[in-house]
Design an enzyme around this catalytic site. Structure first.
Site, PDB file in Angstrom:
ATOM      1  CD  GLU A 174     -10.098   2.183  10.707  1.00 29.56           C
ATOM      2  OE1 GLU A 174      -8.875   1.737  10.081  1.00 29.56           O
ATOM      3  OE2 GLU A 174     -10.959   2.793   9.770  1.00 29.56           O
TER       4      GLU A 174
ATOM      5  CB  THR B 252      -9.949   7.112  11.041  1.00 29.75           C
ATOM      6  OG1 THR B 252     -10.892   7.482  11.432  1.00 29.75           O
ATOM      7  CG2 THR B 252     -10.355   5.626  10.778  1.00 29.75           C
TER       8      THR B 252
ATOM      9  CB  ALA C 200      -7.585  13.312   4.623  1.00 29.73           C
TER      10      ALA C 200
ATOM     11  CG  HIS D 298      -5.437   5.922  11.305  1.00 31.05           C
ATOM     12  ND1 HIS D 298      -6.252   5.369  10.594  1.00 31.05           N
ATOM     13  CD2 HIS D 298      -5.391   4.792  12.424  1.00 31.05           C
ATOM     14  CE1 HIS D 298      -6.635   4.020  10.608  1.00 31.05           C
ATOM     15  NE2 HIS D 298      -6.020   3.865  11.849  1.00 31.05           N
TER      16      HIS D 298
ATOM     17  CB  ALA E 184       2.475   7.113   3.307  1.00 32.66           C
TER      18      ALA E 184
ATOM     19  CE1 TYR F 117      -4.749   1.793   0.068  1.00 41.21           C
ATOM     20  CE2 TYR F 117      -2.421   2.168   0.017  1.00 41.21           C
ATOM     21  CZ  TYR F 117      -3.831   2.677   0.339  1.00 41.21           C
ATOM     22  OH  TYR F 117      -3.824   3.726   1.243  1.00 41.21           O
TER      23      TYR F 117
ATOM     24  CD  GLN G 255      -8.187  -0.175  -0.390  1.00 42.87           C
ATOM     25  OE1 GLN G 255      -8.096   1.169  -0.285  1.00 42.87           O
ATOM     26  NE2 GLN G 255      -8.265  -0.669  -1.645  1.00 42.87           N
TER      27      GLN G 255
HETATM   28  P1  FAD Z   1       1.045   6.330  -0.190  1.00 39.03           P
HETATM   29  O1  FAD Z   1       1.733   5.435   0.367  1.00 39.03           O
HETATM   30  O2  FAD Z   1       1.653   7.720  -0.139  1.00 39.03           O
HETATM   31  O3  FAD Z   1       0.478   6.092  -1.462  1.00 39.03           O
HETATM   32  C1  FAD Z   1      -0.168   7.009  -2.389  1.00 39.03           C
HETATM   33  C2  FAD Z   1      -0.179   6.855  -3.987  1.00 39.03           C
HETATM   34  O4  FAD Z   1       1.018   7.199  -4.234  1.00 39.03           O
HETATM   35  C3  FAD Z   1      -0.197   5.289  -4.281  1.00 39.03           C
HETATM   36  O5  FAD Z   1      -0.690   5.263  -5.533  1.00 39.03           O
HETATM   37  C4  FAD Z   1       1.397   4.730  -4.483  1.00 39.03           C
HETATM   38  O6  FAD Z   1       1.608   3.784  -5.656  1.00 39.03           O
HETATM   39  C5  FAD Z   1       2.024   6.337  -4.588  1.00 39.03           C
HETATM   40  N1  FAD Z   1       3.330   6.444  -4.363  1.00 39.03           N
HETATM   41  C6  FAD Z   1       3.868   6.213  -3.084  1.00 39.03           C
HETATM   42  N2  FAD Z   1       4.973   6.595  -3.017  1.00 39.03           N
HETATM   43  C7  FAD Z   1       5.500   7.183  -4.283  1.00 39.03           C
HETATM   44  C8  FAD Z   1       6.687   7.727  -4.751  1.00 39.03           C
HETATM   45  N3  FAD Z   1       7.810   7.785  -3.681  1.00 39.03           N
HETATM   46  N4  FAD Z   1       6.606   8.115  -5.929  1.00 39.03           N
HETATM   47  C9  FAD Z   1       5.395   8.012  -6.838  1.00 39.03           C
HETATM   48  N5  FAD Z   1       4.429   7.431  -6.371  1.00 39.03           N
HETATM   49  C10 FAD Z   1       4.057   7.161  -4.935  1.00 39.03           C
HETATM   50  N6  FAD Z   1      -7.134   8.060   5.051  1.00 39.03           N
HETATM   51  C11 FAD Z   1      -7.512   8.974   5.987  1.00 39.03           C
HETATM   52  O7  FAD Z   1      -7.779  10.400   5.506  1.00 39.03           O
HETATM   53  N7  FAD Z   1      -7.615   9.114   7.292  1.00 39.03           N
HETATM   54  C12 FAD Z   1      -7.105   7.635   7.847  1.00 39.03           C
HETATM   55  O8  FAD Z   1      -7.362   7.674   9.089  1.00 39.03           O
HETATM   56  C13 FAD Z   1      -6.910   6.759   6.837  1.00 39.03           C
HETATM   57  N8  FAD Z   1      -6.778   5.403   7.425  1.00 39.03           N
HETATM   58  C14 FAD Z   1      -6.285   4.448   6.563  1.00 39.03           C
HETATM   59  C15 FAD Z   1      -6.141   3.201   6.940  1.00 39.03           C
HETATM   60  C16 FAD Z   1      -5.569   2.058   6.234  1.00 39.03           C
HETATM   61  C17 FAD Z   1      -5.304   0.886   6.741  1.00 39.03           C
HETATM   62  C18 FAD Z   1      -5.586   2.268   4.629  1.00 39.03           C
HETATM   63  C19 FAD Z   1      -5.574   1.361   4.042  1.00 39.03           C
HETATM   64  C20 FAD Z   1      -6.195   3.480   4.286  1.00 39.03           C
HETATM   65  C21 FAD Z   1      -6.632   4.699   5.180  1.00 39.03           C
HETATM   66  N9  FAD Z   1      -6.632   5.784   4.496  1.00 39.03           N
HETATM   67  C22 FAD Z   1      -6.903   6.828   5.592  1.00 39.03           C
HETATM   68  C23 FAD Z   1      -6.791   6.181   3.240  1.00 39.03           C
HETATM   69  C24 FAD Z   1      -5.455   6.533   2.583  1.00 39.03           C
HETATM   70  O9  FAD Z   1      -4.962   8.036   3.105  1.00 39.03           O
HETATM   71  C25 FAD Z   1      -5.552   6.850   1.224  1.00 39.03           C
HETATM   72  O10 FAD Z   1      -5.679   5.572   0.627  1.00 39.03           O
HETATM   73  C26 FAD Z   1      -4.339   7.556   0.373  1.00 39.03           C
HETATM   74  O11 FAD Z   1      -4.925   7.843  -0.928  1.00 39.03           O
HETATM   75  C27 FAD Z   1      -3.196   6.849   0.331  1.00 39.03           C
HETATM   76  O12 FAD Z   1      -2.485   6.988   1.459  1.00 39.03           O
HETATM   77  P2  FAD Z   1      -1.108   6.148   1.795  1.00 39.03           P
HETATM   78  O13 FAD Z   1      -0.724   6.368   3.092  1.00 39.03           O
HETATM   79  O14 FAD Z   1      -1.391   4.718   1.360  1.00 39.03           O
HETATM   80  O15 FAD Z   1      -0.234   6.813   0.680  1.00 39.03           O
END
Ligand code: FAD
Length: 300
Positions: A17, A48, A51, A77, A125, A147, A178
């Site tokens: 990455e 990356t 956001a 990303h 997401a 995670y 993560q």
């Molecule tokens: P989600 O999958 O939407 O989850 C977010 C939260 O919502 C979690 O607590 C989950 O339990 C909860 N949730 C999910 N679905 C639901 C639902 N249907 N109802 C209620 N709650 C729900 N950030 C950046 O800004 N840029 C990047 O390039 C970037 N790259 C990353 C790469 C990796 C490999 C990882 C692990 C993280 C990265 N991040 C990046 C960080 C990420 O954007 C944050 O961790 C963010 O807070 C959550 O993103 P997610 O896509 O996992 O969200």
């Protein structure tokens, strides 16, 4: 090429990455990183995304260069929280025009400038994954984040896994985790995910620690746990940057050796745009990777 097609062929997929430099810094820095890593033949390199959409152009530009300039598969990303569906579609068009076929679909963290009064098209997401499947079917292979210790906002790891399953059911074809410092927590998470019927490849995110300040930041941002073996190293070498960087390489190598032995689908190295650290680790695991591949096993 779609990243999903890399898995299950030549042993675990190793990927890197990188991140786009800040808007006021020259973009060439990241190309120097990629230049220094390209002969390691990673399965793919991911870029990356800011956001708030701040790095939008640079993420597309860098992903395009990885694919078209260096001939390496690129994973762009893409975060959805601050974008409308129309903006997401525009970015997809840009990626498609450049031949970038892989997207890591993310929610992103809340940004200070986020509009609260405008209609939010994406809450999670999984909404982005669903949108990409519906509006761009066949054009992209979609990955998502996972995670091992639960997402920092989610108090209940069972619920987090339920949401992860929804994300996969919506169309995520592989997962990247993560960073974590305790492999046992990764194995527990992987077993639990499999038990729930999440069968897509799960790639382990590995972060080689370079200095003590990073560790504090990681813990406050991601909430990952630090095993005693790890905290002892940080405490002992915190004031000796060269020694700590060396120990960071050794620790990450040790984690990867164990993960390869445990049949991990892939390793994603967070390079922090520091190619020398990544090169050291890749050198350390070179023979082990060869042995872990189906070809190497036959020879062995
Ligand atoms: P989600 O999958 O939407 O989850 C977010 C939260 O919502 C979690 O607590 C989950 O339990 C909860 N949730 C999910 N679905 C639901 C639902 N249907 N109802 C209620 N709650 C729900 N950030 C950046 O800004 N840029 C990047 O390039 C970037 N790259 C990353 C790469 C990796 C490999 C990882 C692990 C993280 C990265 N991040 C990046 C960080 C990420 O954007 C944050 O961790 C963010 O807070 C959550 O993103 P997610 O896509 O996992 O969200």
């Amino acid at each position: 090429m779609f990243i999903r097609d890399l898995f299950g062929k030549n042993g675990p997929v190793v990927s890197f990455e990188v991140f786009p430099p800040k808007a006021d810094a020259p973009v060439e820095g990241v190309y120097r990183t990629i230049e220094a890593l390209k002969d390691l033949s990673p399965g793919f390199i991911s870029v990356t995304y800011g956001a708030g959409g701040s790095s939008r152009d640079r993420t597309v530009e860098i992903a395009a260069r990885i694919r078209n300039g260096y001939g390496i598969e690129a994973l762009a990303h893409l975060t959805c929280r601050s974008h409308t569906a129309g903006e997401i579609d525009d970015i997809c068009e840009e990626l498609l025009d450049e031949g970038v076929q892989n997207i890591l679909a993310l929610r992103g963290d809340p940004q200070p400038g986020d509009a609260t009064d405008r209609k939010r098209d994406f809450a999670y997401a999984c909404d982005l994954v669903r949108h990409l499947r519906r509006n761009h079917f066949g054009n992209f292979c979609i990955g998502a984040a996972a995670y091992p210790e639960g997402h920092i906002e989610c108090q209940d790891i069972d619920k987090d896994l339920d949401f992860l399953k929804l994300k996969v059911e919506a169309g995520a074809e592989f997962l990247i985790t993560q960073l974590f410092f305790d492999n046992e927590l990764f194995y527990r998470f992987r077993d639990e995910a499999r038990r729930r019927g999440i069968t897509v490849p799960i790639v382990a995110g590995i972060f080689p620690v370079l200095n003590a300040a990073q560790v504090q930041k990681i813990v406050s941002l991601c909430g990952v746990s630090l095993p005693p073996r790890f905290t002892r190293i940080i405490a002992r070498y915190a004031n000796s940057p060269a020694a700590l960087a060396e120990a960071g390489v050794a620790y990450a190598t040790d984690q990867i050796v164990d993960l390869l032995a445990a049949g991990v689908d892939g390793i994603h190295l967070y390079t922090m745009n520091r190619p020398e650290t990544t090169r050291r680790i890749m050198g350390n695991i070179d023979q082990i990777r060869k042995t872990a591949s189906p070809e190497g096993r036959e020879k062995g």
